[in-house]
Design an enzyme around this catalytic site. Sequence first.
Site, PDB file in Angstrom:
ATOM      1  N   ASN A   9       0.856  -1.183   0.000  1.00  0.00           N
ATOM      2  CA  ASN A   9       0.000   0.000   0.000  1.00  0.00           C
ATOM      3  C   ASN A   9       0.894   1.237   0.000  1.00  0.00           C
ATOM      4  O   ASN A   9       1.532   1.533   0.998  1.00  0.00           O
ATOM      5  CB  ASN A   9      -0.905  -0.035   1.248  1.00  0.00           C
ATOM      6  CG  ASN A   9      -1.812   1.175   1.345  1.00  0.00           C
ATOM      7  OD1 ASN A   9      -1.931   1.954   0.393  1.00  0.00           O
ATOM      8  ND2 ASN A   9      -2.463   1.334   2.487  1.00  0.00           N
ATOM      9  N   HIS A  96      -9.659   1.224   4.979  1.00  0.00           N
ATOM     10  CA  HIS A  96      -8.373   1.384   5.664  1.00  0.00           C
ATOM     11  C   HIS A  96      -8.565   2.317   6.867  1.00  0.00           C
ATOM     12  O   HIS A  96      -9.342   3.265   6.806  1.00  0.00           O
ATOM     13  CB  HIS A  96      -7.325   1.950   4.702  1.00  0.00           C
ATOM     14  CG  HIS A  96      -5.946   1.884   5.282  1.00  0.00           C
ATOM     15  ND1 HIS A  96      -5.494   2.794   6.207  1.00  0.00           N
ATOM     16  CD2 HIS A  96      -4.938   0.990   5.108  1.00  0.00           C
ATOM     17  CE1 HIS A  96      -4.257   2.468   6.563  1.00  0.00           C
ATOM     18  NE2 HIS A  96      -3.901   1.380   5.917  1.00  0.00           N
ATOM     19  N   GLU A 168      -5.477  -5.313  10.591  1.00  0.00           N
ATOM     20  CA  GLU A 168      -4.431  -4.338  10.899  1.00  0.00           C
ATOM     21  C   GLU A 168      -4.759  -3.627  12.213  1.00  0.00           C
ATOM     22  O   GLU A 168      -5.607  -2.715  12.224  1.00  0.00           O
ATOM     23  CB  GLU A 168      -4.349  -3.281   9.791  1.00  0.00           C
ATOM     24  CG  GLU A 168      -4.145  -3.831   8.408  1.00  0.00           C
ATOM     25  CD  GLU A 168      -3.577  -2.772   7.481  1.00  0.00           C
ATOM     26  OE1 GLU A 168      -2.408  -2.880   7.116  1.00  0.00           O
ATOM     27  OE2 GLU A 168      -4.311  -1.816   7.141  1.00  0.00           O
ATOM     28  N   GLY A 174       2.316   1.933  10.949  1.00  0.00           N
ATOM     29  CA  GLY A 174       3.282   3.030  10.891  1.00  0.00           C
ATOM     30  C   GLY A 174       4.032   3.279  12.189  1.00  0.00           C
ATOM     31  O   GLY A 174       4.765   4.258  12.305  1.00  0.00           O
ATOM     32  N   SER A 213       3.154  -2.299  10.263  1.00  0.00           N
ATOM     33  CA  SER A 213       4.608  -2.316  10.512  1.00  0.00           C
ATOM     34  C   SER A 213       5.300  -3.605  10.062  1.00  0.00           C
ATOM     35  O   SER A 213       6.267  -4.042  10.691  1.00  0.00           O
ATOM     36  CB  SER A 213       4.910  -2.041  11.986  1.00  0.00           C
ATOM     37  OG  SER A 213       4.588  -0.708  12.298  1.00  0.00           O
TER      38      SER A 213
END
Length: 258
Positions: A9, A96, A168, A174, A213
Site C-alpha cells: 500500500n 483502511h 491491521e 506506521g 509495521s
Amino acid sequence: MQEKIIIANWKLNGSMTLLHNLLKPIANFVNLNELHLKLIIALPFIYLYPALNIVMNKNVIIGAQDVDIHSYGAFTGETSINMLNDIHVQYVIIGHSERRLYHRESNDLIAKKFKIVKKFGLTPILCIGESENDSNLLKIEKICQSQINPIIDLLGKKAFNNSIIAYEPIWAIGSGRIPSLNYIKNTCDLIKNYVLKRQNIDEKSLSVQYGGSVDENNVREICQISSINGVLVGSASLFLSRFLKILSIVSMENEKLR
Ligand code: PGA
C-alpha cells in the site's frame, strides 16, 4: 494450500519517477508465479493507469486504495468502480483505518463500498482492526465483528466469497511495533472462523492477511503463522531493496510450508 498474497500500500506516496524506479524493477525482478505468490500493489488513483502499462505481461497486480459508492454522477473528486473497471483494476482496498479516521468512513459506508466492488466483479481488500485501548481478545473480537457484520447484513451468505480481509491493529500501523505472534495468530483465526461460520463459502475463497509495521525484519516470523494468507505492507514497500527482501523471505517461507 492457498497461495500467499502480498499487498503493498503506497498510500499518498508516488510519482512517475517512483513508478520507474520502484514498480518497474519489482515487476522485472521475479516470476511471481514461480514463487507461488500473488503481489498486489495499491497506488493512488492518478498512477493506476501508467502503472498498469508498466506491469503489462508481468505478474504484478495493480490495485486501488479506495472507491466511491456511486457509479457515476455529480460527486466531485470521487473515483467510481466503473472507472476502475474500465482500466482493468481488479483489487480495491476499502475501509483502511486512515480512511476511517481522516474521512470519517463508517462501517455502513464501507459495507456499501464492499457491495459495489463485488457487484462489478472486483476483489475487495477489507481492512479491519482495533485501537490500542481495545487490545484484549474479547474487545478485538467485538470490534472486528462490528466491522464485518454490516457487510454480511447487506450482502448475505456469500458476501466474502473471493475476498481479502487485512487485519491491521491501528496502533501497529506506521508505529514500528507489531503485536506478538500469538496475538496475530489468535486474532486472524478468530476473524476467519467468525466469517466462515456466518458465510456459505469455501474456506479457500477468503484470505486473511496481517498488516501493520510489516518489514524485512519481522516478515519471516509473521509468515510462519501458517493460518494467515500473507501480509499487507505500507512504508517498507516504498524502498526497493527492503521490499524485494520481503518478497524473497515470504516466498522462502511459503516454499517450506508447501
Ligand atoms: P505500515 O502500513 O506497514 O507502514 O505500518 C500498513 C498499512 O497501513 O496498511
